[in-house]
Design a protein around this motif. Sequence first.
Motif, PDB file in Angstrom:
ATOM      1  N   GLY A 173      -8.284  12.622 -10.420  1.00  0.00           N
ATOM      2  CA  GLY A 173      -9.047  11.392 -10.638  1.00  0.00           C
ATOM      3  C   GLY A 173      -9.436  10.715  -9.342  1.00  0.00           C
ATOM      4  N   ASP A 174      -9.357   9.388  -9.321  1.00  0.00           N
ATOM      5  CA  ASP A 174      -9.774   8.615  -8.146  1.00  0.00           C
ATOM      6  C   ASP A 174      -8.721   8.587  -7.039  1.00  0.00           C
ATOM      7  OD1 ASP A 174     -12.221   7.983  -9.247  1.00  0.00           O
ATOM      8  OD2 ASP A 174     -11.525   6.097 -10.118  1.00  0.00           O
ATOM      9  N   ASN A 175      -7.477   8.920  -7.377  1.00  0.00           N
ATOM     10  CA  ASN A 175      -6.396   8.837  -6.397  1.00  0.00           C
ATOM     11  C   ASN A 175      -5.988  10.215  -5.882  1.00  0.00           C
ATOM     12  OD1 ASN A 175      -6.029   5.968  -6.576  1.00  0.00           O
ATOM     13  ND2 ASN A 175      -4.993   6.284  -8.531  1.00  0.00           N
ATOM     14  N   LEU A 176      -5.762  10.285  -4.586  1.00  0.00           N
ATOM     15  CA  LEU A 176      -5.240  11.491  -3.954  1.00  0.00           C
ATOM     16  C   LEU A 176      -3.820  11.744  -4.459  1.00  0.00           C
ATOM     17  CD1 LEU A 176      -6.378  13.290  -1.516  1.00  0.00           C
ATOM     18  CD2 LEU A 176      -4.727  12.054  -0.118  1.00  0.00           C
TER      19      LEU A 176
ATOM     20  N   ASN B 139       0.820  -1.205   0.000  1.00  0.00           N
ATOM     21  CA  ASN B 139       0.000   0.000   0.000  1.00  0.00           C
ATOM     22  C   ASN B 139       0.858   1.260   0.000  1.00  0.00           C
ATOM     23  OD1 ASN B 139      -2.383  -1.401  -0.002  1.00  0.00           O
ATOM     24  ND2 ASN B 139      -2.628  -1.355   2.224  1.00  0.00           N
ATOM     25  N   ARG B 140       1.928   1.257   0.791  1.00  0.00           N
ATOM     26  CA  ARG B 140       2.783   2.440   0.857  1.00  0.00           C
ATOM     27  C   ARG B 140       3.485   2.669  -0.470  1.00  0.00           C
ATOM     28  NH1 ARG B 140       6.823   4.193   5.539  1.00  0.00           N
ATOM     29  NH2 ARG B 140       4.857   5.067   6.214  1.00  0.00           N
ATOM     30  N   LYS B 141       4.029   1.617  -1.069  1.00  0.00           N
ATOM     31  CA  LYS B 141       4.722   1.756  -2.348  1.00  0.00           C
ATOM     32  C   LYS B 141       3.767   2.287  -3.404  1.00  0.00           C
ATOM     33  CE  LYS B 141       7.674  -0.772  -5.598  1.00  0.00           C
ATOM     34  NZ  LYS B 141       8.318  -2.062  -5.918  1.00  0.00           N
ATOM     35  N   SER B 142       2.564   1.770  -3.410  1.00  0.00           N
ATOM     36  CA  SER B 142       1.564   2.224  -4.362  1.00  0.00           C
ATOM     37  C   SER B 142       1.208   3.687  -4.123  1.00  0.00           C
ATOM     38  CB  SER B 142       0.312   1.358  -4.253  1.00  0.00           C
ATOM     39  OG  SER B 142      -0.715   1.845  -5.080  1.00  0.00           O
ATOM     40  N   SER B 143       1.101   4.082  -2.869  1.00  0.00           N
ATOM     41  CA  SER B 143       0.749   5.454  -2.535  1.00  0.00           C
ATOM     42  C   SER B 143       1.830   6.438  -2.952  1.00  0.00           C
ATOM     43  CB  SER B 143       0.483   5.579  -1.035  1.00  0.00           C
ATOM     44  OG  SER B 143      -0.697   4.896  -0.686  1.00  0.00           O
ATOM     45  N   LEU B 144       3.099   6.064  -2.802  1.00  0.00           N
ATOM     46  CA  LEU B 144       4.192   6.934  -3.252  1.00  0.00           C
ATOM     47  C   LEU B 144       4.077   7.212  -4.743  1.00  0.00           C
ATOM     48  CD1 LEU B 144       7.216   5.439  -1.278  1.00  0.00           C
ATOM     49  CD2 LEU B 144       6.428   7.811  -1.160  1.00  0.00           C
ATOM     50  N   GLU B 145       3.701   6.186  -5.496  1.00  0.00           N
ATOM     51  CA  GLU B 145       3.595   6.341  -6.943  1.00  0.00           C
ATOM     52  C   GLU B 145       2.392   7.184  -7.343  1.00  0.00           C
ATOM     53  OE1 GLU B 145       3.450   2.305  -8.202  1.00  0.00           O
ATOM     54  OE2 GLU B 145       5.599   1.934  -7.913  1.00  0.00           O
ATOM     55  N   THR B 146       1.309   7.092  -6.584  1.00  0.00           N
ATOM     56  CA  THR B 146       0.106   7.846  -6.947  1.00  0.00           C
ATOM     57  C   THR B 146       0.112   9.268  -6.378  1.00  0.00           C
ATOM     58  OG1 THR B 146      -1.089   6.915  -5.044  1.00  0.00           O
ATOM     59  CG2 THR B 146      -1.313   5.787  -7.165  1.00  0.00           C
ATOM     60  N   ILE B 147       0.767   9.461  -5.246  1.00  0.00           N
ATOM     61  CA  ILE B 147       0.805  10.805  -4.645  1.00  0.00           C
ATOM     62  C   ILE B 147       1.709  11.744  -5.442  1.00  0.00           C
ATOM     63  CG2 ILE B 147       1.745  12.095  -2.684  1.00  0.00           C
ATOM     64  CD1 ILE B 147      -0.974  11.171  -2.081  1.00  0.00           C
ATOM     65  N   PHE B 148       2.922  11.298  -5.726  1.00  0.00           N
ATOM     66  CA  PHE B 148       3.905  12.170  -6.369  1.00  0.00           C
ATOM     67  C   PHE B 148       3.865  11.986  -7.888  1.00  0.00           C
ATOM     68  CE2 PHE B 148       5.527  11.496  -2.027  1.00  0.00           C
ATOM     69  CZ  PHE B 148       5.554  12.823  -1.612  1.00  0.00           C
ATOM     70  N   THR B 149       2.905  12.665  -8.512  1.00  0.00           N
ATOM     71  CA  THR B 149       2.751  12.621  -9.961  1.00  0.00           C
ATOM     72  C   THR B 149       3.034  14.003 -10.541  1.00  0.00           C
ATOM     73  OG1 THR B 149       0.408  13.220  -9.899  1.00  0.00           O
ATOM     74  CG2 THR B 149       0.959  10.862  -9.719  1.00  0.00           C
ATOM     75  N   GLN B 150       3.293  14.050 -11.843  1.00  0.00           N
ATOM     76  CA  GLN B 150       3.560  15.335 -12.497  1.00  0.00           C
ATOM     77  C   GLN B 150       2.344  16.249 -12.431  1.00  0.00           C
ATOM     78  OE1 GLN B 150       4.992  14.622 -16.478  1.00  0.00           O
ATOM     79  NE2 GLN B 150       7.097  14.316 -15.793  1.00  0.00           N
ATOM     80  N   GLU B 151       1.173  15.689 -12.654  1.00  0.00           N
ATOM     81  CA  GLU B 151      -0.042  16.497 -12.598  1.00  0.00           C
ATOM     82  C   GLU B 151      -0.299  16.998 -11.184  1.00  0.00           C
ATOM     83  OE1 GLU B 151      -3.144  18.547 -14.289  1.00  0.00           O
ATOM     84  OE2 GLU B 151      -1.528  17.420 -15.265  1.00  0.00           O
TER      85      GLU B 151
END
Length: 292
Positions: A243-246, A136-148
């Motif tokens: 989108g759906d992710n914070l 969950n943490r690894k996935s969250s790092l990828e979804t939180i820190f995005t270019q957009e």
Amino acid sequence: RKIKKMFLTTRATSVLCSKGFERVSIPILTATFVTKKFSSTTTSTKGSELSVSLYQYEICPFSCKVRAVLDYFKVPYSKTEINPLTKSNHPKPLVDGKPYRKVPVAVINGETFVESGRIIEVLQQKLSTQQISSVNRKSSLETIFTQEGAKWMDWADKKLMVLLFPNITRSFPESWAAFSYVWRAPNFSFMDKLSSQCIGALAMFFAQGKIKKKYGIDDEREALQGAIKEFLDVLGEKKFITGDNLTIGDLCVFAAFRSIEGLQTFNDSMKVQKLDQWYQRTKKEIAQLSFD
């Protein structure tokens, strides 16, 4: 208990946090007296081996921005409220050979970092290189820190947060209310709290016009409403801004509003139902997320 003699001096004092707030230096009557160190309040959470100490102002949106990231990733940290007048408990690290007196300042695993963007960058690096046992943490790092998401973090820094100061200080009663946070500082003396609210509120109120002129703001409330509309137009019917992710963008916009929660500006902003729904949804996401 002996009451220490207080000397009143006129000097240029920087009032409140970073960007539009902390760069305002105006001559005000300030009290010079000995203050106690503000005891650190620790937020105990699981899931991280990081050691973080945060030096902040409670109503500084840039301090709240760092706290939002720490809270989301469940990183344990201590926070120290800086005396806004004397800054006697500020660590004052050297930056370019000069004492740095702004907030936030973070000590992460023994290293000192300044400015919210840099602090978050370091936190991202530290979390990314840790031995991550949680999917969950690894996935969250990828979804939180995005270019957009980073684009909206920049928008929050340069547009939304700049508008907060002139809005929370547009009248003296509102400025007085904004500085009431000092009464929640557990280790400020009574005189620390009283002088900080009286002098700080007055200084912020008189600085309001200067900030508006600097950033070309005519009607501060109208400008804030325009920024909110811009955010909500992009949000549309999505859960979060992309989108759906914070993302980090949501966290930073959330932090801006959290810094003024309870004040008139916050209450007026949350009358926009769509914004209030997004705010509560983001708050719930931060509180409920678990990396166990």
